[in-house]
Structures are given as structure tokens and as C-alpha cells.
Write an enzyme that holds these catalytic residues in place. Structure first.
Site, PDB file in Angstrom:
ATOM      1  N   GLN A 257      -0.442 -11.800  -2.400  1.00 28.89           N
ATOM      2  CA  GLN A 257      -0.879 -12.990  -1.668  1.00 28.89           C
ATOM      3  C   GLN A 257      -1.323 -14.113  -2.605  1.00 28.89           C
ATOM      4  O   GLN A 257      -1.059 -15.290  -2.352  1.00 28.89           O
ATOM      5  CB  GLN A 257      -2.008 -12.608  -0.701  1.00 28.89           C
ATOM      6  CG  GLN A 257      -2.393 -13.742   0.231  1.00 28.89           C
ATOM      7  CD  GLN A 257      -3.472 -13.338   1.210  1.00 28.89           C
ATOM      8  OE1 GLN A 257      -3.578 -12.172   1.585  1.00 28.89           O
ATOM      9  NE2 GLN A 257      -4.290 -14.284   1.628  1.00 28.89           N
TER      10      GLN A 257
ATOM     11  N   CYS B 152       4.180  -6.709   0.451  1.00 29.05           N
ATOM     12  CA  CYS B 152       3.346  -6.447  -0.724  1.00 29.05           C
ATOM     13  C   CYS B 152       4.187  -5.756  -1.798  1.00 29.05           C
ATOM     14  O   CYS B 152       4.848  -4.756  -1.531  1.00 29.05           O
ATOM     15  CB  CYS B 152       2.177  -5.571  -0.284  1.00 29.05           C
ATOM     16  SG  CYS B 152       1.634  -4.391  -1.485  1.00 29.05           S
ATOM     17  N   GLU B 153       4.173  -6.313  -2.993  1.00 33.91           N
ATOM     18  CA  GLU B 153       5.047  -5.763  -4.031  1.00 33.91           C
ATOM     19  C   GLU B 153       4.504  -4.469  -4.637  1.00 33.91           C
ATOM     20  O   GLU B 153       5.207  -3.773  -5.353  1.00 33.91           O
ATOM     21  CB  GLU B 153       5.316  -6.804  -5.125  1.00 33.91           C
ATOM     22  CG  GLU B 153       4.135  -7.167  -5.981  1.00 33.91           C
ATOM     23  CD  GLU B 153       4.477  -8.275  -6.985  1.00 33.91           C
ATOM     24  OE1 GLU B 153       5.477  -8.969  -6.788  1.00 33.91           O
ATOM     25  OE2 GLU B 153       3.713  -8.429  -7.952  1.00 33.91           O
ATOM     26  N   HIS B 154       3.257  -4.143  -4.347  1.00 35.61           N
ATOM     27  CA  HIS B 154       2.702  -2.901  -4.886  1.00 35.61           C
ATOM     28  C   HIS B 154       3.045  -1.689  -4.029  1.00 35.61           C
ATOM     29  O   HIS B 154       3.101  -0.571  -4.528  1.00 35.61           O
ATOM     30  CB  HIS B 154       1.175  -3.014  -5.013  1.00 35.61           C
ATOM     31  CG  HIS B 154       0.747  -4.076  -5.978  1.00 35.61           C
ATOM     32  ND1 HIS B 154      -0.388  -4.827  -5.819  1.00 35.61           N
ATOM     33  CD2 HIS B 154       1.333  -4.517  -7.118  1.00 35.61           C
ATOM     34  CE1 HIS B 154      -0.494  -5.681  -6.816  1.00 35.61           C
ATOM     35  NE2 HIS B 154       0.541  -5.524  -7.601  1.00 35.61           N
ATOM     36  N   HIS B 155       3.207  -1.908  -2.719  1.00 35.23           N
ATOM     37  CA  HIS B 155       3.456  -0.772  -1.819  1.00 35.23           C
ATOM     38  C   HIS B 155       4.707  -0.936  -0.960  1.00 35.23           C
ATOM     39  O   HIS B 155       5.048  -0.038  -0.202  1.00 35.23           O
ATOM     40  CB  HIS B 155       2.255  -0.577  -0.881  1.00 35.23           C
ATOM     41  CG  HIS B 155       0.959  -0.329  -1.588  1.00 35.23           C
ATOM     42  ND1 HIS B 155       0.066  -1.341  -1.904  1.00 35.23           N
ATOM     43  CD2 HIS B 155       0.420   0.814  -2.075  1.00 35.23           C
ATOM     44  CE1 HIS B 155      -0.971  -0.820  -2.539  1.00 35.23           C
ATOM     45  NE2 HIS B 155      -0.781   0.477  -2.658  1.00 35.23           N
TER      46      HIS B 155
ATOM     47  N   HIS C 121      -3.187  -6.987   5.318  1.00 39.15           N
ATOM     48  CA  HIS C 121      -2.285  -6.194   4.487  1.00 39.15           C
ATOM     49  C   HIS C 121      -2.197  -4.783   5.043  1.00 39.15           C
ATOM     50  O   HIS C 121      -3.195  -4.064   5.046  1.00 39.15           O
ATOM     51  CB  HIS C 121      -2.808  -6.159   3.046  1.00 39.15           C
ATOM     52  CG  HIS C 121      -2.710  -7.490   2.359  1.00 39.15           C
ATOM     53  ND1 HIS C 121      -1.846  -7.725   1.323  1.00 39.15           N
ATOM     54  CD2 HIS C 121      -3.347  -8.666   2.604  1.00 39.15           C
ATOM     55  CE1 HIS C 121      -1.964  -8.992   0.935  1.00 39.15           C
ATOM     56  NE2 HIS C 121      -2.872  -9.581   1.701  1.00 39.15           N
TER      57      HIS C 121
ATOM     58  N   CYS D 280      -0.850  -2.267   3.813  1.00 39.98           N
ATOM     59  CA  CYS D 280      -1.094  -1.226   2.796  1.00 39.98           C
ATOM     60  C   CYS D 280      -2.586  -0.925   2.699  1.00 39.98           C
ATOM     61  O   CYS D 280      -2.987   0.095   2.161  1.00 39.98           O
ATOM     62  CB  CYS D 280      -0.538  -1.632   1.435  1.00 39.98           C
ATOM     63  SG  CYS D 280      -1.292  -3.106   0.741  1.00 39.98           S
TER      64      CYS D 280
HETATM   65 ZN    ZN Z   1      -0.244  -3.318  -1.201  1.00 40.02          ZN
END
Ligand code: ZN
Length: 183
Positions: free
Chosen positions: A116, A75-78, A144, A146
Site C-alpha cells: 500500500q 499484496c505482493e507479500h502474500h 488487507h 492477508c
Molecule cells: Zn500481505
């Protein structure tokens, strides 16, 4: 990829959380993480064209379905893993690819910092562009980490995404056939 930069970054994170970066268990960690990132982000420098342009001619344009393709991404956010299954179907336009090439295509895009929704689109678009089929559908179900090991903490929750192109956008029967087979 600049492994030294990754190492330096991991050291800073460990220091940032208050760890002793010189203790036995952690001393090699920055190096190990850098090596691991080199592999799990190797899709950044790869092109799906390589896998999708070696084709075979067919005269029967029936739907081809590849289901339960195992998928691991970040996941590119976390920068936390998400993982699950991808299911792909396409209707050939006189051309097919070797079955393993669809899984390779998933890998090229999964081994990048991702979300995703974007991953699902990129796989579908790469198949449309390179193989030029009459239609393609890509569905992904993933957990996920995260979401499941922090924040809302709902283990087992799955995120489901799908993207249709070409015939699959117009023909609900085709879509239903696909979902009946992959469910
Ligand atoms: Zn995430």
C-alpha cells in the site's frame, strides 16, 4: 503474460496443499486463475502516462479533489487482495486532466503486485511527473485480507497511508482542507 506458467504454478499449489487436481471443481481452476491474473495484474504492462498527458487548460488553480475511488490490489507479500478507497487532490498548474483519469491512474498501479505504501507513492509521483501540478496529495485506506483472514485476524482493521508532494508538503492548511473533505 505467460498464462501457461501461471496454470502450471496453480496446479503445483493445489497438489502442494494435498488436493486432487482432477476432481470436478478443480479441473478448470488453474485455467480460471491464469485468466483472472491476466486481468488483475494487467497494470504491470501499462503506463499511467497514457491517462495523464491529455490535459485541459484552466486559469483557476484551485484544489481539485477526487474522493472515494474504489481500489482493489494484490499484496505482493502474500498474493492476497487488499481493497478500499483512494482519495486524491491536486493543485493545477494551469493544466487539469479529465476526472476519470485519476481513477484510471489508480488502476494502473493497483493492478500489480503491491504494497500500500508504494502504491500511494507511485500514484502521487505519476501525477507530479505527468501533470506537473503545484502539489498533490494521495491518501489510501484499505483492508488487507492477508491480515484480516489469517495471522493477527482483525477483521475491519484499516491501514491508512498518505503521500504529499509540492504545496501539500509546505502548507498544513491545504492538507487539513483535504482531510476534512475526504474523512
Ligand atoms: Zn500481505
Amino acid at each position: 503474460m505467460d498464462l501457461q506458467k501461471i496454470e502450471a504454478g496453480v496446479k503445483l499449489i493445489l497438489e502442494g496443499i494435498g488436493e486432487d487436481i482432477l476432481r470436478e471443481g478443480l479441473i478448470e481452476t488453474p485455467k480460471r486463475v491464469a485468466k483472472m491474473y491476466e486481468e488483475i495484474f494487467s497494470g504491470i504492462t501499462r503506463d499511467s502516462k497514457k491517462h495523464l498527458t491529455k490535459t485541459f487548460t484552466v486559469d483557476n488553480n484551485e484544489m481539485i479533489i477526487e474522493k472515494d475511488i474504489t481500489l482493489y490490489s494484490m499484496c505482493e507479500h502474500h498474493l492476497m487482495p487488499f481493497y478500499g478507497k483512494a482519495h486524491i487532490a491536486y493543485i493545477p498548474n494551469e493544466k487539469v486532466v479529465g476526472i476519470s483519469k485519476l481513477a484510471r491512474t489508480v488502476e494502473v498501479f493497483a493492478k500489480r503486485p503491491q504494497i500500500q505504501e508504494k502504491l500511494t507513492c507511485q500514484i502521487a509521483d505519476a501525477i507530479m511527473e505527468n501533470l506537473n501540478p503545484l502539489g498533490v496529495i494521495v491518501a489510501i485506506e484499505a483492508e488487507h485480507t492477508c491480515m484480516t483472514m489469517r495471522g493477527v485476524k482483525k477483521p475491519g482493521t484499516k491501514t491508512f497511508t498518505f503521500v504529499c508532494r509540492g504545496e501539500f508538503e509546505k502548507n498544513a492548511d491545504l492538507k487539513n482542507t483535504f482531510f476534512n473533505i475526504v474523512k
